[in-house]
Enzyme design. Structure first.
Site, PDB file in Angstrom:
ATOM      1  N   TYR A  55       1.899   2.351  12.760  1.00 48.36           N
ATOM      2  CA  TYR A  55       1.545   2.163  11.345  1.00 48.36           C
ATOM      3  C   TYR A  55       0.110   1.692  11.167  1.00 48.36           C
ATOM      4  O   TYR A  55      -0.517   1.194  12.089  1.00 48.36           O
ATOM      5  CB  TYR A  55       2.547   1.309  10.586  1.00 48.36           C
ATOM      6  CG  TYR A  55       2.897  -0.091  11.025  1.00 48.36           C
ATOM      7  CD1 TYR A  55       2.133  -0.836  11.908  1.00 48.36           C
ATOM      8  CD2 TYR A  55       4.046  -0.686  10.506  1.00 48.36           C
ATOM      9  CE1 TYR A  55       2.491  -2.113  12.250  1.00 48.36           C
ATOM     10  CE2 TYR A  55       4.423  -1.977  10.845  1.00 48.36           C
ATOM     11  CZ  TYR A  55       3.641  -2.687  11.731  1.00 48.36           C
ATOM     12  OH  TYR A  55       4.008  -3.969  12.070  1.00 48.36           O
ATOM     13  N   GLU A  56      -0.394   1.900   9.969  1.00 44.32           N
ATOM     14  CA  GLU A  56      -1.806   1.688   9.617  1.00 44.32           C
ATOM     15  C   GLU A  56      -2.736   2.555  10.464  1.00 44.32           C
ATOM     16  O   GLU A  56      -3.866   2.170  10.755  1.00 44.32           O
ATOM     17  CB  GLU A  56      -2.195   0.211   9.731  1.00 44.32           C
ATOM     18  CG  GLU A  56      -1.276  -0.739   9.001  1.00 44.32           C
ATOM     19  CD  GLU A  56      -1.026  -0.364   7.553  1.00 44.32           C
ATOM     20  OE1 GLU A  56      -1.842   0.357   6.961  1.00 44.32           O
ATOM     21  OE2 GLU A  56       0.008  -0.783   7.004  1.00 44.32           O
ATOM     22  N   GLY A  57      -2.267   3.717  10.835  1.00 47.44           N
ATOM     23  CA  GLY A  57      -3.073   4.659  11.610  1.00 47.44           C
ATOM     24  C   GLY A  57      -2.708   4.611  13.077  1.00 47.44           C
ATOM     25  O   GLY A  57      -2.861   3.573  13.738  1.00 47.44           O
ATOM     26  N   MET A 117       0.865  -1.174   0.000  1.00 49.28           N
ATOM     27  CA  MET A 117       0.000   0.000   0.000  1.00 49.28           C
ATOM     28  C   MET A 117       0.902   1.225   0.000  1.00 49.28           C
ATOM     29  O   MET A 117       1.612   1.473   0.984  1.00 49.28           O
ATOM     30  CB  MET A 117      -0.922   0.021   1.217  1.00 49.28           C
ATOM     31  CG  MET A 117      -1.869  -1.154   1.309  1.00 49.28           C
ATOM     32  SD  MET A 117      -3.184  -0.937   2.556  1.00 49.28           S
ATOM     33  CE  MET A 117      -2.240  -0.502   3.997  1.00 49.28           C
ATOM     34  N   ARG A 125      -5.609  -2.918   9.370  1.00 44.23           N
ATOM     35  CA  ARG A 125      -5.720  -2.522  10.773  1.00 44.23           C
ATOM     36  C   ARG A 125      -6.049  -3.711  11.665  1.00 44.23           C
ATOM     37  O   ARG A 125      -5.492  -3.862  12.755  1.00 44.23           O
ATOM     38  CB  ARG A 125      -6.763  -1.407  10.916  1.00 44.23           C
ATOM     39  CG  ARG A 125      -6.241  -0.069  10.430  1.00 44.23           C
ATOM     40  CD  ARG A 125      -7.288   1.035  10.419  1.00 44.23           C
ATOM     41  NE  ARG A 125      -6.640   2.308  10.104  1.00 44.23           N
ATOM     42  CZ  ARG A 125      -7.286   3.449   9.906  1.00 44.23           C
ATOM     43  NH1 ARG A 125      -8.622   3.481   9.977  1.00 44.23           N
ATOM     44  NH2 ARG A 125      -6.626   4.555   9.632  1.00 44.23           N
TER      45      ARG A 125
END
Length: 597
Positions: free
Chosen positions: A442-444, A165, A298
């Site tokens: 990571y991933e928010g 991504m 997530r």
């Protein structure tokens, strides 16, 4: 030396079969091959692979890391990683839950949860290489054209290629509306992608023949901000519409980051210099496809927190049983030894029980989320599918944030159990603590998850997901209202559920006149939610254990761990509730200049 690991098969089976009842669920959802025999075989073989192939490589990856040859742009993974990946592909693990239409085995999504937990526990850095392929598959499956699905999904599902991504850039971070990567149309219907992306996990490596980058970029006519983002599939080696693989694309890894942990995981700066890509979905609708990838990732990162916690706990428990230090406060427990093992001491037990209660509760939360995805995708009743989708959307930020934050807490507790021996390299505990730190970022980040929960998943939906979860709590309480053995758990659970609803209402009412209230309450609201969710799963665990065929020791362990959770962990909600009640002024009133020079 690497910390040892043994897959927690007993607790995984209890969670799947006794608490969640997946066998009848899978049959109802149209998975006739998902029988107990098949599911047990999957668990056993995943455990064998994780314990014997991946776990021994964990310290190797940390010590050697992955390296970039700046002259060629090629990345070399640590010794053993490539062989392990080939075995992973040969075993069919990359397509375990993927559709047979694209070469997958077609097992329920739920069964990917224990697999990923075991992989993450045994070797988190290695697990990052196949991790994002699943998100790429989901994005192309839901948003890609038929030819894109045919050409890209099969090699991704089979594991011959991996996916990435490519979202963020040096200047924009989470605010993707600021991204500068451009997509110029080519005469053949493809696009020329130009720009720089950072923090790209597995952006370059030597495990597969091709890497499929899903890249966010802006078309020439893009409206400003997030509404102008489009998504493009941009492979390392060019791929024609008929699947023919061509020359190297105009993209390269510019550098790899030197990190605190997960040192074998390749975190790349990726430079695109007119690389050929194909539009995925509609122009300017890339965020929709991105969230398809992001939500999958997530939940996967939440499992990283559980996996690291489990491995850390196992080693701390072993050490606590072996390490002799002083005598029990109430008198010698092992008079034949020169001192008692440290597991007799209350504070060591506090740390061990904290880990155990958070891990086993989190495992149920993660498996429940997996089962909701199966229901959302395969239930016959459209209303049931919609309910499951709403509920898993609500639980996703809770799962990702809490499971990773608890992962940090648990790995630090485990290290603390070792004392000074935990801080040195010998026992492998400091690696687990370092590796865990990235999972909340990571991933928010945790703050982003909190805003997602409080804003998008609660305020914007009139608390639709919360209402569905509270309905589950109420139904469980009603089912067991006459069971005196569960009263000690059901009464406080119902009280917390009611308080959760009232807190939510209060925050949303205050936010109607002051938007800052959403951000001010969000992180405390997130953790409050997580602790109440786990209280529900611990109450259900006790109920399931006492109705199961497990022995008395297993049942008593579940009940005593639940008692610890309700007595010593659930009260954390009191502090979070008080912080929520304090409102936004305590955060926003002070002038920026007063923070200091």
């Amino acid at each position: 030396m690497s910390a040892s690991y043994k897959a927690p098969l007993s607790d995984l089976r209890f969670a799947l079969y006794d608490v969640l009842g997946v066998e009848p669920l899978f049959q109802r959802l149209g998975y006739p091959d998902a029988t107990r025999d098949i599911l047990d075989a999957v668990l056993d073989e995943a455990a064998r692979f994780s314990e014997t192939v991946l776990a021994p490589l964990n310290s190797v990856g940390d010590e050697i890391g992955s390296t970039l040859d700046k002259a060629t742009g090629e990345v070399t993974t640590p010794p053993g990683f490539k062989t392990a990946y080939a075995q992973f592909v040969e075993g069919g693990w990359t397509g375990l839950t993927a559709s047979p239409d694209f070469g997958g085995q077609g097992l329920p999504h739920t069964m990917g949860v224990p697999l990923n937990e075991m992989v993450n526990a045994s070797n988190l850095a290695w697990g990052n290489f196949p991790l994002l392929s699943h998100g790429a598959v989901e994005a192309l499956k839901h948003h890609g054209e038929a030819w894109q699905q045919e050409v890209f999904l099969k090699p991704l599902v089979e594991g011959r290629w991996t996916g990435t991504m490519c979202l963020t850039e040096p200047h924009c971070g989470t605010d993707l509306g600021l991204l500068k990567t451009k997509a110029e149309p080519n005469a053949d219907g493809s696009y020329a992608i130009t720009g720089t992306k950072i923090f790209i996990t597995a952006g370059e490596h030597d495990l597969t023949d091709n890497i499929v980058h899903l890249v966010l970029a802006k078309l020439p006519d893009a409206p400003p901000g997030a509404k102008g983002i489009s998504l493009f599939v941009t492979p390392k080696f060019k791929v024609a519409r008929d699947g023919t693989v061509g020359e190297r694309n105009a993209l390269a890894c510019g550098s790899i980051e030197h990190k605190m942990g997960i040192k074998a995981s390749v975190t790349c700066v990726m430079n695109f210099d007119g690389a050929q890509g194909y539009l995925v979905g509609q122009p300017h609708k890339g965020l929709q496809a991105m969230f398809t990838m992001m939500n999958t990732a997530r939940l996967g990162v939440g499992l990283q927190g559980i996996g690291l916690s489990e491995r850390a706990y196992q080693n701390a428990l072993r050490y606590a049983r072996e390490r002799l230090q002083t005598r029990s406060l109430s008198g010698p427990k092992f008079p034949d030894k020169p001192a008692d093992p440290i597991i007799v001491h209350p504070d060591v037990r506090r740390m061990l029980l904290t880990m155990k209660s958070l891990i086993e509760g989190s495992r149920l939360l993660a498996l429940h989320a997996g089962s909701l995805i199966d229901v959302a995708n395969h239930a016959e009743d459209p209303a049931e599918r919609e309910r499951a989708d709403t509920l898993v959307s609500f639980l996703t930020p809770i799962s990702k944030a809490c499971q990773t934050e608890w992962g940090i807490e648990n790995t630090y507790h485990a290290l603390q159990c070792f004392g000074g021996h935990g801080y040195i390299h010998e026992h492998g505990m400091e690696q687990l603590a370092r590796d865990a730190r990235i999972t909340t970022l990571y991933e928010g980040t945790t703050g982003i998850q909190a805003l997602d929960l409080m804003g998008r998943k609660t305020a914007s939906t009139q608390a639709a997901g919360l209402k569905l979860f509270l309905a589950e709590v109420h139904a469980f309480a009603q089912q067991h209202q006459d069971d005196a053995t569960l009263r000690e758990f059901i009464d406080p659970l119902q009280q917390k559920a009611a308080e959760w609803a009232a807190l939510t209402k209060k925050v949303l009412e205050r936010a109607a006149t002051n938007p800052e209230e959403i951000g001010a309450a969000s992180t405390d609201y997130l953790f409050y939610s997580g602790y109440v969710v786990l209280a529900y799963w611990w109450a259900r665990s006790v109920a399931a254990a006492q109705a199961s065929a497990h022995g008395d020791a297993f049942k008593q362990a579940k009940r005593e761990t639940a008692r610890f959770y309700f007595a010593r962990i659930l009260p954390r909600t009191l502090a979070h509730a008080a912080a929520i009640e304090s409102g936004a002024d305590t955060l926003m009133a002070m002038d920026d200049a007063h923070f200091g020079d």
